[in-house]
Scaffold this motif. Structure first.
Motif, PDB file in Angstrom:
ATOM      1  N   LYS A   1      -9.299  -2.914 -11.947  1.00 44.19           N
ATOM      2  CA  LYS A   1      -9.336  -3.996 -10.973  1.00 44.19           C
ATOM      3  C   LYS A   1      -8.242  -3.777  -9.932  1.00 44.19           C
ATOM      4  CE  LYS A   1      -9.397  -9.033 -10.856  1.00 44.19           C
ATOM      5  NZ  LYS A   1      -9.252 -10.254 -11.651  1.00 44.19           N
ATOM      6  N   ILE A   2      -8.547  -4.113  -8.695  1.00 42.50           N
ATOM      7  CA  ILE A   2      -7.563  -4.078  -7.617  1.00 42.50           C
ATOM      8  C   ILE A   2      -7.113  -5.520  -7.397  1.00 42.50           C
ATOM      9  CG2 ILE A   2      -7.087  -3.424  -5.227  1.00 42.50           C
ATOM     10  CD1 ILE A   2      -7.971  -1.097  -7.166  1.00 42.50           C
ATOM     11  N   LEU A   3      -5.826  -5.797  -7.607  1.00 44.46           N
ATOM     12  CA  LEU A   3      -5.307  -7.154  -7.447  1.00 44.46           C
ATOM     13  C   LEU A   3      -4.845  -7.444  -6.028  1.00 44.46           C
ATOM     14  CD1 LEU A   3      -3.151  -7.489 -10.694  1.00 44.46           C
ATOM     15  CD2 LEU A   3      -5.511  -8.216 -10.322  1.00 44.46           C
ATOM     16  N   HIS A   4      -4.325  -6.422  -5.360  1.00 44.92           N
ATOM     17  CA  HIS A   4      -3.797  -6.602  -4.008  1.00 44.92           C
ATOM     18  C   HIS A   4      -3.926  -5.276  -3.272  1.00 44.92           C
ATOM     19  CE1 HIS A   4      -1.117  -8.000  -0.797  1.00 44.92           C
ATOM     20  NE2 HIS A   4      -0.598  -6.791  -0.837  1.00 44.92           N
ATOM     21  N   LEU A   5      -4.305  -5.356  -2.001  1.00 46.34           N
ATOM     22  CA  LEU A   5      -4.415  -4.136  -1.216  1.00 46.34           C
ATOM     23  C   LEU A   5      -4.109  -4.435   0.246  1.00 46.34           C
ATOM     24  CD1 LEU A   5      -5.102  -1.149  -0.929  1.00 46.34           C
ATOM     25  CD2 LEU A   5      -7.508  -1.801  -0.709  1.00 46.34           C
ATOM     26  N   THR A   6      -3.060  -3.799   0.728  1.00 47.42           N
ATOM     27  CA  THR A   6      -2.720  -3.798   2.141  1.00 47.42           C
ATOM     28  C   THR A   6      -2.515  -2.336   2.515  1.00 47.42           C
ATOM     29  OG1 THR A   6      -1.587  -5.935   1.905  1.00 47.42           O
ATOM     30  CG2 THR A   6      -1.172  -4.687   3.927  1.00 47.42           C
ATOM     31  N   PRO A   7      -3.568  -1.671   3.050  1.00 48.07           N
ATOM     32  CA  PRO A   7      -3.446  -0.244   3.372  1.00 48.07           C
ATOM     33  C   PRO A   7      -2.247   0.030   4.282  1.00 48.07           C
ATOM     34  CG  PRO A   7      -5.727  -0.936   3.518  1.00 48.07           C
ATOM     35  CD  PRO A   7      -4.901  -2.188   3.356  1.00 48.07           C
ATOM     36  N   GLY A   8      -1.514   1.065   3.928  1.00 49.76           N
ATOM     37  CA  GLY A   8      -0.319   1.424   4.672  1.00 49.76           C
ATOM     38  C   GLY A   8       0.931   0.713   4.183  1.00 49.76           C
ATOM     39  N   GLU A   9       0.767  -0.236   3.249  1.00 46.45           N
ATOM     40  CA  GLU A   9       1.910  -0.987   2.743  1.00 46.45           C
ATOM     41  C   GLU A   9       1.995  -1.040   1.217  1.00 46.45           C
ATOM     42  OE1 GLU A   9       2.388  -4.869   4.458  1.00 46.45           O
ATOM     43  OE2 GLU A   9       1.777  -4.156   6.438  1.00 46.45           O
ATOM     44  N   ARG A  10       0.939  -1.601   0.591  1.00 48.09           N
ATOM     45  CA  ARG A  10       1.054  -1.860  -0.849  1.00 48.09           C
ATOM     46  C   ARG A  10      -0.316  -1.954  -1.509  1.00 48.09           C
ATOM     47  NH1 ARG A  10       3.904  -6.837  -4.109  1.00 48.09           N
ATOM     48  NH2 ARG A  10       5.175  -5.328  -5.193  1.00 48.09           N
ATOM     49  N   ALA A  11      -0.343  -1.534  -2.789  1.00 45.76           N
ATOM     50  CA  ALA A  11      -1.525  -1.727  -3.622  1.00 45.76           C
ATOM     51  C   ALA A  11      -1.063  -2.100  -5.026  1.00 45.76           C
ATOM     52  CB  ALA A  11      -2.391  -0.475  -3.666  1.00 45.76           C
ATOM     53  N   VAL A  12      -1.793  -3.012  -5.645  1.00 39.74           N
ATOM     54  CA  VAL A  12      -1.536  -3.397  -7.023  1.00 39.74           C
ATOM     55  C   VAL A  12      -2.870  -3.325  -7.757  1.00 39.74           C
ATOM     56  CG1 VAL A  12      -0.669  -5.175  -8.595  1.00 39.74           C
ATOM     57  CG2 VAL A  12       0.324  -4.957  -6.299  1.00 39.74           C
ATOM     58  N   ALA A  13      -2.896  -2.558  -8.835  1.00 47.65           N
ATOM     59  CA  ALA A  13      -4.127  -2.361  -9.603  1.00 47.65           C
ATOM     60  C   ALA A  13      -3.849  -2.577 -11.087  1.00 47.65           C
ATOM     61  CB  ALA A  13      -4.663  -0.955  -9.373  1.00 47.65           C
TER      62      ALA A  13
ATOM     63  N   VAL B   1       2.473  10.655   3.175  1.00 44.42           N
ATOM     64  CA  VAL B   1       2.765   9.276   2.780  1.00 44.42           C
ATOM     65  C   VAL B   1       3.766   9.354   1.650  1.00 44.42           C
ATOM     66  CG1 VAL B   1       1.842   7.159   1.762  1.00 44.42           C
ATOM     67  CG2 VAL B   1       0.488   8.427   3.426  1.00 44.42           C
ATOM     68  N   THR B   2       4.846   8.602   1.760  1.00 45.93           N
ATOM     69  CA  THR B   2       5.847   8.531   0.698  1.00 45.93           C
ATOM     70  C   THR B   2       5.820   7.114   0.139  1.00 45.93           C
ATOM     71  OG1 THR B   2       7.200  10.163   1.845  1.00 45.93           O
ATOM     72  CG2 THR B   2       8.276   8.888   0.115  1.00 45.93           C
ATOM     73  N   ALA B   3       5.919   7.010  -1.181  1.00 46.57           N
ATOM     74  CA  ALA B   3       5.832   5.704  -1.828  1.00 46.57           C
ATOM     75  C   ALA B   3       6.719   5.668  -3.060  1.00 46.57           C
ATOM     76  CB  ALA B   3       4.383   5.415  -2.219  1.00 46.57           C
ATOM     77  N   LYS B   4       6.927   4.466  -3.570  1.00 39.80           N
ATOM     78  CA  LYS B   4       7.570   4.264  -4.867  1.00 39.80           C
ATOM     79  C   LYS B   4       6.599   3.440  -5.705  1.00 39.80           C
ATOM     80  CE  LYS B   4      10.135   0.189  -3.398  1.00 39.80           C
ATOM     81  NZ  LYS B   4      11.431  -0.451  -3.300  1.00 39.80           N
TER      82      LYS B   4
ATOM     83  N   THR C   1      -3.676   4.731  -7.366  1.00 45.43           N
ATOM     84  CA  THR C   1      -3.257   3.498  -6.698  1.00 45.43           C
ATOM     85  C   THR C   1      -2.553   3.819  -5.385  1.00 45.43           C
ATOM     86  OG1 THR C   1      -3.046   2.446  -8.874  1.00 45.43           O
ATOM     87  CG2 THR C   1      -2.023   1.314  -7.012  1.00 45.43           C
ATOM     88  N   ALA C   2      -1.766   4.892  -5.361  1.00 44.26           N
ATOM     89  CA  ALA C   2      -1.088   5.304  -4.125  1.00 44.26           C
ATOM     90  C   ALA C   2      -2.100   5.676  -3.048  1.00 44.26           C
ATOM     91  CB  ALA C   2      -0.146   6.476  -4.401  1.00 44.26           C
ATOM     92  N   ARG C   3      -3.188   6.308  -3.430  1.00 47.43           N
ATOM     93  CA  ARG C   3      -4.226   6.646  -2.450  1.00 47.43           C
ATOM     94  C   ARG C   3      -4.801   5.382  -1.806  1.00 47.43           C
ATOM     95  NH1 ARG C   3      -6.652  10.832  -6.384  1.00 47.43           N
ATOM     96  NH2 ARG C   3      -5.661  12.741  -5.666  1.00 47.43           N
ATOM     97  N   LEU C   4      -4.925   4.328  -2.602  1.00 48.27           N
ATOM     98  CA  LEU C   4      -5.403   3.052  -2.063  1.00 48.27           C
ATOM     99  C   LEU C   4      -4.392   2.464  -1.088  1.00 48.27           C
ATOM    100  CD1 LEU C   4      -6.762   1.394  -5.334  1.00 48.27           C
ATOM    101  CD2 LEU C   4      -8.119   2.376  -3.470  1.00 48.27           C
ATOM    102  N   ALA C   5      -3.105   2.565  -1.434  1.00 49.74           N
ATOM    103  CA  ALA C   5      -2.044   1.990  -0.609  1.00 49.74           C
ATOM    104  C   ALA C   5      -1.833   2.773   0.676  1.00 49.74           C
ATOM    105  CB  ALA C   5      -0.735   1.936  -1.397  1.00 49.74           C
ATOM    106  N   ALA C   6      -2.158   4.045   0.671  1.00 48.33           N
ATOM    107  CA  ALA C   6      -1.927   4.910   1.833  1.00 48.33           C
ATOM    108  C   ALA C   6      -2.824   4.497   2.994  1.00 48.33           C
ATOM    109  CB  ALA C   6      -2.205   6.365   1.468  1.00 48.33           C
ATOM    110  N   PRO C   7      -2.325   4.669   4.214  1.00 46.53           N
ATOM    111  CA  PRO C   7      -3.220   4.445   5.354  1.00 46.53           C
ATOM    112  C   PRO C   7      -4.307   5.513   5.345  1.00 46.53           C
ATOM    113  CG  PRO C   7      -1.148   5.423   6.075  1.00 46.53           C
ATOM    114  CD  PRO C   7      -1.007   5.123   4.615  1.00 46.53           C
TER     115      PRO C   7
END
Length: 130
Positions: free
Chosen positions: A6-18, A99-102, A51-57
């Motif tokens: 499940k995807i709980l939150h998605l803002t491409p280019g900023e954040r994803a929560v799955a 894209v760099t993420a934590k 999940t990072a792929r989802l968060a990436a622009p």
């Protein structure tokens, strides 16, 4: 081999929560410590990358984001059958070429895995992403 439930939150280019539910029927539990089944860390890392792929622009046309580098991965606790993983990825920098993420993976509000730096780059058309 892994899939997000499940995807709980998605803002491409900023954040994803799955979310990923760790079921006891996964074949990996037959051989990965059968008396004390735990989800292998590489599968947790695979969920983080997904999940990072989802968060990436959006990647440049005709490509997908592929894992290029990961640093400072910490496995703090086990993920066991019956656990629900909450995977959070925050984009810290994005350009057209990377894209760099934590990231953090939590079970019942407790960090089980953290990644201080994960970098994605566009994969070529002949390279298939998992």
């Amino acid at each position: 081999m892994t899939a997000l439930d499940k995807i709980l939150h998605l803002t491409p280019g900023e954040r994803a929560v799955a979310v990923r539910n760790v079921t006891g029927t996964l074949a990996v539990f037959d051989s990965h410590f059968p008396r004390f089944p735990v989800l292998p860390g590489v599968l947790i890392l695979d969920d983080i990358v997904r999940t990072a792929r989802l968060a990436a622009p959006g990647a440049p046309s005709g490509t997908v984001w592929a894992l290029a580098d990961v640093r400072r991965v910490r496995y703090r606790h086990f993920a066991e059958p019956g656990d629900q993983l909450e995977i959070t990825v925050d984009v810290t920098e994005a350009t057209g070429t990377s894209v760099t993420a934590k990231a953090a993976v939590r079970v019942a509000g407790r960090d089980i895995t953290t990644v201080r730096q994960l970098r994605l780059e566009p994969a070529g058309g002949d390279r298939e992403a998992s």
